[in-house]
Design a protein around this motif. Structure first.
Motif, PDB file in Angstrom:
ATOM      1  N   VAL A  89       0.839  -1.200   0.000  1.00  0.00           N
ATOM      2  CA  VAL A  89       0.000   0.000   0.000  1.00  0.00           C
ATOM      3  C   VAL A  89       0.873   1.249   0.000  1.00  0.00           C
ATOM      4  O   VAL A  89       0.640   2.195  -0.768  1.00  0.00           O
ATOM      5  N   VAL A  90       1.894   1.274   0.838  1.00  0.00           N
ATOM      6  CA  VAL A  90       2.794   2.424   0.907  1.00  0.00           C
ATOM      7  C   VAL A  90       3.497   2.630  -0.425  1.00  0.00           C
ATOM      8  O   VAL A  90       3.589   3.761  -0.927  1.00  0.00           O
ATOM      9  N   SER A  91       3.993   1.550  -1.023  1.00  0.00           N
ATOM     10  CA  SER A  91       4.685   1.654  -2.315  1.00  0.00           C
ATOM     11  C   SER A  91       3.757   2.207  -3.392  1.00  0.00           C
ATOM     12  O   SER A  91       4.146   3.089  -4.180  1.00  0.00           O
ATOM     13  N   ASP A  92       2.525   1.704  -3.432  1.00  0.00           N
ATOM     14  CA  ASP A  92       1.570   2.168  -4.443  1.00  0.00           C
ATOM     15  C   ASP A  92       1.199   3.635  -4.230  1.00  0.00           C
ATOM     16  O   ASP A  92       1.031   4.398  -5.194  1.00  0.00           O
ATOM     17  N   LEU A  93       1.067   4.051  -2.965  1.00  0.00           N
ATOM     18  CA  LEU A  93       0.749   5.449  -2.694  1.00  0.00           C
ATOM     19  C   LEU A  93       1.915   6.372  -3.052  1.00  0.00           C
ATOM     20  O   LEU A  93       1.696   7.480  -3.568  1.00  0.00           O
ATOM     21  N   ARG A  94       3.130   5.936  -2.806  1.00  0.00           N
ATOM     22  CA  ARG A  94       4.284   6.765  -3.185  1.00  0.00           C
ATOM     23  C   ARG A  94       4.317   6.984  -4.699  1.00  0.00           C
ATOM     24  O   ARG A  94       4.655   8.077  -5.165  1.00  0.00           O
ATOM     25  N   GLU A  95       3.946   5.955  -5.438  1.00  0.00           N
ATOM     26  CA  GLU A  95       3.952   6.063  -6.898  1.00  0.00           C
ATOM     27  C   GLU A  95       2.826   6.961  -7.393  1.00  0.00           C
ATOM     28  O   GLU A  95       3.008   7.760  -8.330  1.00  0.00           O
ATOM     29  N   ALA A  96       1.665   6.863  -6.767  1.00  0.00           N
ATOM     30  CA  ALA A  96       0.490   7.598  -7.238  1.00  0.00           C
ATOM     31  C   ALA A  96       0.415   9.021  -6.693  1.00  0.00           C
ATOM     32  O   ALA A  96      -0.215   9.890  -7.309  1.00  0.00           O
ATOM     33  N   VAL A  97       1.056   9.268  -5.541  1.00  0.00           N
ATOM     34  CA  VAL A  97       0.936  10.570  -4.873  1.00  0.00           C
ATOM     35  C   VAL A  97       2.341  11.096  -4.562  1.00  0.00           C
ATOM     36  O   VAL A  97       2.845  10.906  -3.448  1.00  0.00           O
ATOM     37  N   PRO A  98       2.980  11.739  -5.518  1.00  0.00           N
ATOM     38  CA  PRO A  98       4.322  12.276  -5.252  1.00  0.00           C
ATOM     39  C   PRO A  98       4.307  13.233  -4.058  1.00  0.00           C
ATOM     40  O   PRO A  98       3.408  14.064  -3.928  1.00  0.00           O
ATOM     41  N   GLY A  99       5.268  13.077  -3.171  1.00  0.00           N
ATOM     42  CA  GLY A  99       5.352  13.940  -2.006  1.00  0.00           C
ATOM     43  C   GLY A  99       4.621  13.418  -0.793  1.00  0.00           C
ATOM     44  O   GLY A  99       4.663  14.050   0.274  1.00  0.00           O
ATOM     45  N   VAL A 100       3.931  12.271  -0.905  1.00  0.00           N
ATOM     46  CA  VAL A 100       3.220  11.725   0.249  1.00  0.00           C
ATOM     47  C   VAL A 100       4.224  11.284   1.312  1.00  0.00           C
ATOM     48  O   VAL A 100       5.318  10.788   1.000  1.00  0.00           O
ATOM     49  N   THR A 101       3.880  11.495   2.562  1.00  0.00           N
ATOM     50  CA  THR A 101       4.728  11.066   3.676  1.00  0.00           C
ATOM     51  C   THR A 101       3.890  10.252   4.650  1.00  0.00           C
ATOM     52  O   THR A 101       2.661  10.366   4.689  1.00  0.00           O
ATOM     53  N   PHE A 102       4.570   9.452   5.481  1.00  0.00           N
ATOM     54  CA  PHE A 102       3.866   8.477   6.311  1.00  0.00           C
ATOM     55  C   PHE A 102       4.289   8.544   7.773  1.00  0.00           C
ATOM     56  O   PHE A 102       5.412   8.927   8.113  1.00  0.00           O
ATOM     57  N   ALA A 103       3.349   8.118   8.615  1.00  0.00           N
ATOM     58  CA  ALA A 103       3.606   7.891  10.030  1.00  0.00           C
ATOM     59  C   ALA A 103       2.810   6.657  10.437  1.00  0.00           C
ATOM     60  O   ALA A 103       1.911   6.210   9.702  1.00  0.00           O
ATOM     61  N   VAL A 104       3.151   6.086  11.583  1.00  0.00           N
ATOM     62  CA  VAL A 104       2.441   4.907  12.058  1.00  0.00           C
ATOM     63  C   VAL A 104       2.117   5.063  13.541  1.00  0.00           C
ATOM     64  O   VAL A 104       2.837   5.730  14.280  1.00  0.00           O
ATOM     65  N   GLU A 105       1.023   4.451  13.940  1.00  0.00           N
ATOM     66  CA  GLU A 105       0.668   4.358  15.356  1.00  0.00           C
ATOM     67  C   GLU A 105       0.830   2.911  15.771  1.00  0.00           C
ATOM     68  O   GLU A 105       0.246   1.996  15.171  1.00  0.00           O
ATOM     69  N   VAL A 139       1.988  -2.407  13.502  1.00  0.00           N
ATOM     70  CA  VAL A 139       1.370  -1.109  13.240  1.00  0.00           C
ATOM     71  C   VAL A 139      -0.153  -1.239  13.316  1.00  0.00           C
ATOM     72  O   VAL A 139      -0.755  -2.034  12.591  1.00  0.00           O
ATOM     73  N   GLY A 140      -0.760  -0.457  14.187  1.00  0.00           N
ATOM     74  CA  GLY A 140      -2.218  -0.455  14.282  1.00  0.00           C
ATOM     75  C   GLY A 140      -2.866   0.471  13.278  1.00  0.00           C
ATOM     76  O   GLY A 140      -3.907   0.152  12.695  1.00  0.00           O
ATOM     77  N   LYS A 141      -2.239   1.638  13.064  1.00  0.00           N
ATOM     78  CA  LYS A 141      -2.806   2.616  12.139  1.00  0.00           C
ATOM     79  C   LYS A 141      -1.697   3.238  11.301  1.00  0.00           C
ATOM     80  O   LYS A 141      -0.668   3.652  11.831  1.00  0.00           O
ATOM     81  N   LEU A 142      -1.918   3.253   9.999  1.00  0.00           N
ATOM     82  CA  LEU A 142      -1.007   3.900   9.059  1.00  0.00           C
ATOM     83  C   LEU A 142      -1.579   5.268   8.711  1.00  0.00           C
ATOM     84  O   LEU A 142      -2.756   5.391   8.382  1.00  0.00           O
ATOM     85  N   LEU A 143      -0.736   6.304   8.796  1.00  0.00           N
ATOM     86  CA  LEU A 143      -1.156   7.675   8.516  1.00  0.00           C
ATOM     87  C   LEU A 143      -0.403   8.197   7.297  1.00  0.00           C
ATOM     88  O   LEU A 143       0.792   7.949   7.157  1.00  0.00           O
ATOM     89  N   ALA A 144      -1.097   8.921   6.437  1.00  0.00           N
ATOM     90  CA  ALA A 144      -0.473   9.510   5.250  1.00  0.00           C
ATOM     91  C   ALA A 144      -0.874  10.966   5.126  1.00  0.00           C
ATOM     92  O   ALA A 144      -2.018  11.328   5.426  1.00  0.00           O
ATOM     93  N   ARG A 145       0.081  11.790   4.669  1.00  0.00           N
ATOM     94  CA  ARG A 145      -0.151  13.223   4.481  1.00  0.00           C
ATOM     95  C   ARG A 145       0.479  13.661   3.169  1.00  0.00           C
ATOM     96  O   ARG A 145       1.528  13.176   2.760  1.00  0.00           O
ATOM     97  N   CYS A 146      -0.199  14.610   2.501  1.00  0.00           N
ATOM     98  CA  CYS A 146       0.368  15.248   1.319  1.00  0.00           C
ATOM     99  C   CYS A 146      -0.169  16.679   1.263  1.00  0.00           C
ATOM    100  O   CYS A 146      -1.165  16.957   0.576  1.00  0.00           O
ATOM    101  N   PRO A 147       0.463  17.600   1.991  1.00  0.00           N
ATOM    102  CA  PRO A 147      -0.062  18.964   2.104  1.00  0.00           C
ATOM    103  C   PRO A 147      -0.163  19.703   0.770  1.00  0.00           C
ATOM    104  O   PRO A 147      -0.906  20.683   0.661  1.00  0.00           O
ATOM    105  N   GLN A 148       0.555  19.228  -0.240  1.00  0.00           N
ATOM    106  CA  GLN A 148       0.520  19.911  -1.540  1.00  0.00           C
ATOM    107  C   GLN A 148      -0.819  19.742  -2.252  1.00  0.00           C
ATOM    108  O   GLN A 148      -1.147  20.522  -3.146  1.00  0.00           O
ATOM    109  N   LEU A 149      -1.586  18.725  -1.882  1.00  0.00           N
ATOM    110  CA  LEU A 149      -2.864  18.452  -2.529  1.00  0.00           C
ATOM    111  C   LEU A 149      -4.029  18.985  -1.699  1.00  0.00           C
ATOM    112  O   LEU A 149      -3.947  19.072  -0.474  1.00  0.00           O
ATOM    113  N   ASP A 150      -5.121  19.323  -2.392  1.00  0.00           N
ATOM    114  CA  ASP A 150      -6.360  19.653  -1.705  1.00  0.00           C
ATOM    115  C   ASP A 150      -6.757  18.466  -0.831  1.00  0.00           C
ATOM    116  O   ASP A 150      -6.685  17.298  -1.276  1.00  0.00           O
ATOM    117  N   PRO A 151      -7.164  18.687   0.422  1.00  0.00           N
ATOM    118  CA  PRO A 151      -7.451  17.568   1.337  1.00  0.00           C
ATOM    119  C   PRO A 151      -8.473  16.577   0.805  1.00  0.00           C
ATOM    120  O   PRO A 151      -8.293  15.360   0.937  1.00  0.00           O
TER     121      PRO A 151
END
Length: 257
Positions: A89-105, A139-151
């Motif tokens: 999932v992370v790999s696919d999101l990096r490819e589809a959403v340039p600039g996406v960053t991740f955190a985990v809980e 990891v219980g929860k995966l978090l993703a952010r990409c401030p460059q895009l409209d939320p």
């Protein structure tokens, strides 16, 4: 039992728990109606409410990923991501959403990539590193952010990429994609805990305000939405309460007493 969301529902807009609500929780518990917190918050965001928790003294948190004992301040159960699926999932999101960053809980705290930043985040005690480092424990929860895009555009894009490989829950956090493992929702966490305690769905009333509350509201015996809730939540509610700033959940608890 009353199962309630926290932010936007039990808590006021400024994040505080009113004195009226504190009193209502205590009075309802004394009358035999405990209150259970069911929240998107991670365990580390709950200790500040330990003095207010009623009933069993636990919370279902991380959108169902964790069961947290607020008295002992420890995670007693967790339902995490499959590491291989999460990596895909992370790999696919990096490819589809340039600039996406991740955190985990995780049960032992938050981990984030160096570039990950979120203004509402509590900044103490994070593990910082690449994904392999921060996801070294379950990891219980995966978090993703990409401030460059409209939320809204960002969340639509994330949903189109992840499909059914994760549960994408919207708790009202702007520009934040919150992902739990497939089937892990507030409803699954609440249902599992209630089954262990011998509590039937019909005996549970729930309160919420955002789409991530919908699975829980559909599972319980009676669904309550606060007046400030998302339209999708208002549409499924059996009862609409006063807003969070007007202590709607407190009024419900008082009515039970």
């Amino acid at each position: 039992m009353v199962a309630t969301d926290l932010d936007g529902t039990l808590l006021r807009t400024d994040g505080s728990l009113s004195d009226r609500t504190r009193r209502a929780i205590v009075a309802a518990e004394a009358a035999g109606v405990p209150t259970l917190f069911v929240t998107a918050r991670p365990p580390r965001w709950l200790d500040e409410l330990a003095d207010a928790v009623g009933g069993p003294g636990i919370a279902i948190c991380g959108n169902g990923a964790f069961v947290y004992d607020l008295v002992e301040r420890q995670v007693t159960a967790s339902h995490g991501h499959d590491p291989e699926v999460m990596a895909e999932v992370v790999s696919d999101l990096r490819e589809a959403v340039p600039g996406v960053t991740f955190a985990v809980e995780r049960a032992d705290g938050m981990g984030r990539e160096h570039a990950y930043a979120y203004a509402q985040e509590h900044n103490a005690g994070h593990t910082v590193g690449d994904l392999a480092e921060i996801a070294a424990t379950p990891v219980g929860k995966l978090l993703a952010r990409c401030p460059q895009l409209d939320p809204d555009e960002f969340l639509r894009l994330v949903q189109s990429v992840v499909g059914s490989r994760v549960e994408l829950g919207y708790s009202g956090a702007i520009g934040l994609a919150e992902m739990t493992a497939p089937g892990v929702t507030k409803a699954s966490g609440l249902a599992t805990w209630c089954e262990q305690q011998g509590i039937a769905a019909a005996e549970v009333w729930a309160c919420g305000d955002m789409p991530n509350d919908l699975p829980m509201l559909r599972w319980v015996g009676r669904a309550h939405a606060v007046a400030n809730a998302h339209p999708d939540v208002l549409a499924v509610a059996d009862v609409v309460l006063a807003s969070n700033d007007d202590d709607g959940v407190a009024a419900l608890l008082e009515s039970l007493v």
